[in-house]
Scaffold this motif. Structure first.
Motif, mmCIF file in Angstrom:
data_model
loop_
_atom_site.group_PDB
_atom_site.id
_atom_site.type_symbol
_atom_site.label_atom_id
_atom_site.label_comp_id
_atom_site.label_asym_id
_atom_site.label_seq_id
_atom_site.Cartn_x
_atom_site.Cartn_y
_atom_site.Cartn_z
ATOM 1 N N LEU A 53 0.847 -1.209 0.000
ATOM 2 C CA LEU A 53 0.000 0.000 0.000
ATOM 3 C C LEU A 53 0.874 1.247 0.000
ATOM 4 O O LEU A 53 0.632 2.195 -0.751
ATOM 5 N N GLU B 113 2.572 1.587 -3.300
ATOM 6 C CA GLU B 113 1.623 1.596 -4.427
ATOM 7 C C GLU B 113 1.943 0.523 -5.467
ATOM 8 O O GLU B 113 1.847 0.748 -6.675
ATOM 9 N N TRP C 285 0.349 -2.190 -6.821
ATOM 10 C CA TRP C 285 -1.030 -2.684 -6.770
ATOM 11 C C TRP C 285 -1.154 -4.150 -7.157
ATOM 12 O O TRP C 285 -1.986 -4.875 -6.590
ATOM 13 N N ASP D 19 -11.274 -4.938 0.777
ATOM 14 C CA ASP D 19 -9.945 -4.442 0.396
ATOM 15 C C ASP D 19 -9.459 -5.082 -0.905
ATOM 16 O O ASP D 19 -8.728 -4.441 -1.670
ATOM 17 N N PHE E 140 -11.004 -2.974 -3.550
ATOM 18 C CA PHE E 140 -10.233 -1.735 -3.783
ATOM 19 C C PHE E 140 -8.993 -2.021 -4.635
ATOM 20 O O PHE E 140 -8.620 -1.221 -5.497
ATOM 21 N N ALA E 141 -8.344 -3.162 -4.376
ATOM 22 C CA ALA E 141 -7.152 -3.528 -5.159
ATOM 23 C C ALA E 141 -7.533 -3.795 -6.616
ATOM 24 O O ALA E 141 -6.834 -3.358 -7.543
ATOM 25 N N TYR E 142 -8.629 -4.504 -6.824
ATOM 26 C CA TYR E 142 -9.120 -4.714 -8.195
ATOM 27 C C TYR E 142 -9.379 -3.372 -8.889
ATOM 28 O O TYR E 142 -9.046 -3.193 -10.070
ATOM 29 N N ARG F 69 -8.006 -0.479 -8.347
ATOM 30 C CA ARG F 69 -6.733 0.178 -8.679
ATOM 31 C C ARG F 69 -6.160 -0.340 -10.001
ATOM 32 O O ARG F 69 -5.493 0.388 -10.736
ATOM 33 N N LEU F 70 -6.424 -1.611 -10.278
ATOM 34 C CA LEU F 70 -5.874 -2.250 -11.475
ATOM 35 C C LEU F 70 -6.866 -2.253 -12.640
ATOM 36 O O LEU F 70 -6.617 -2.869 -13.673
ATOM 37 N N ASN F 71 -8.004 -1.590 -12.420
ATOM 38 C CA ASN F 71 -9.020 -1.441 -13.470
ATOM 39 C C ASN F 71 -9.718 -2.758 -13.815
ATOM 40 O O ASN F 71 -10.242 -2.910 -14.920
ATOM 41 N N GLN G 254 -17.379 4.877 -4.130
ATOM 42 C CA GLN G 254 -16.457 4.129 -4.999
ATOM 43 C C GLN G 254 -17.229 3.281 -6.004
ATOM 44 O O GLN G 254 -16.878 3.220 -7.195
#
Length: 280
Positions: free
Chosen positions: A201, A204, A206, A229, A232-234, A236-238, A266
């Motif tokens: 985190l 960054e 990801w 969480d 959220f990670a998914y 970040r990676l679109n 979100q």
């Protein structure tokens, strides 16, 4: 990746049979996909064989602890990586074994493995900020620092604990007794993963964070916050569809969560992005 996660799922499926060292070593497969798991475990076994040569058959628990400490910290040179505490390799057991540097919990896992093989009754303790070891001797419990082998007094542990409790004095002593309960193997693996999670985190990274989150969801299957969480990670990676699934699952399970409004925001943004992608 699916094969690696299936292997991890098998390792952590049952509390009673969870092989701590192997499960922790498996975490390194995300960073080292060609890691020789069995070869690394055999290397650790070979170190224990070297240690056993120094031990008489009738060695007492106290004598075994002294010999293990001398072997682990002096002869092998294991210690805390104070120069780069947040290096992910401090949590990758293959690299801790190679470099002889780690953090308290990774050093603790190696110590637990060696101690267990020579018959020392020892458990890990998830102490705030610094993983500890609890050795059960005929004279009573001894708390060890896994970065040095130093035996900790109650006063030293209270001093270590004070930054984590609201008030000093008697309440710290009471908190200390509660916090010295042995950790389960599942809790130790979770602590390792959460250290990696914090590192990724902060930096960054990801894709690596997602790998950690996938393992946390497997390990702590009842913890819906880890599903959030991962969502959220998914995001970040679109990976929009997977992010939507996880975050909708979280809100469906916890509609009154403190962060429900933030998660809903979100979700709204992700739906807009998904819609935009469909139009492009």
């Amino acid at each position: 990746m699916t094969r690696v996660l299936d292997y991890f799922s098998t390792l952590v499926a049952e509390d009673e049979s969870l092989p701590l060292t192997e499960a922790v070593l498996a975490l390194a497969q995300d960073a080292y996909p060609d890691l020789d798991m069995q070869g690394t475990l055999a290397e650790l076994d070979a170190l224990v064989l070297r240690l056993q040569q120094h031990l008489p058959d009738d060695a007492s628990i106290e004598h075994k602890v002294l010999q293990l400490n001398d072997f682990f910290f002096r002869e092998l040179g294991f210690s805390s990586n104070t120069n780069d505490y947040y290096d992910p390799d401090n949590s990758h057991l293959n690299m801790v074994l190679k470099r002889r540097r780690g953090i308290p919990v990774s050093l603790g896992v190696l110590y637990l493995e060696m101690a267990g093989q020579i018959g020392i009754p020892v458990r890990g303790v998830s102490f705030p900020g610094h993983f500890l070891l609890r050795v059960m001797t005929p004279a009573g419990n001894v708390m060890l620092d896994p970065t040095t082998g130093h035996s900790l007094s109650e006063g030293e542990m209270i001093e270590m604990l004070e930054p984590y409790v609201a008030t000093a004095g008697e309440s710290v002593g009471r908190a200390l007794r509660l916090l010295l309960q042995p950790a389960t193997r599942r809790e130790i693996v979770a602590r390792m993963l959460r250290n990696l999670k914090a590192t990724y985190l902060q930096t960054e990274r990801w894709q690596r964070l997602l790998a950690v989150q996938q393992r946390l969801v497997i390990l702590l299957s009842d913890n819906i916050e880890e599903v959030r969480d991962r969502g959220f990670a998914y995001a970040r990676l679109n990976y929009l569809r997977l992010a939507l699934e996880d975050l909708e699952h979280y809100l469906g399970d916890r509609p009154d969560a403190d962060d429900a409004a933030a998660v809903e925001t979100q979700l709204h943004e992700l739906r807009q992005r998904a819609q935009q992608n469909n139009h492009d």
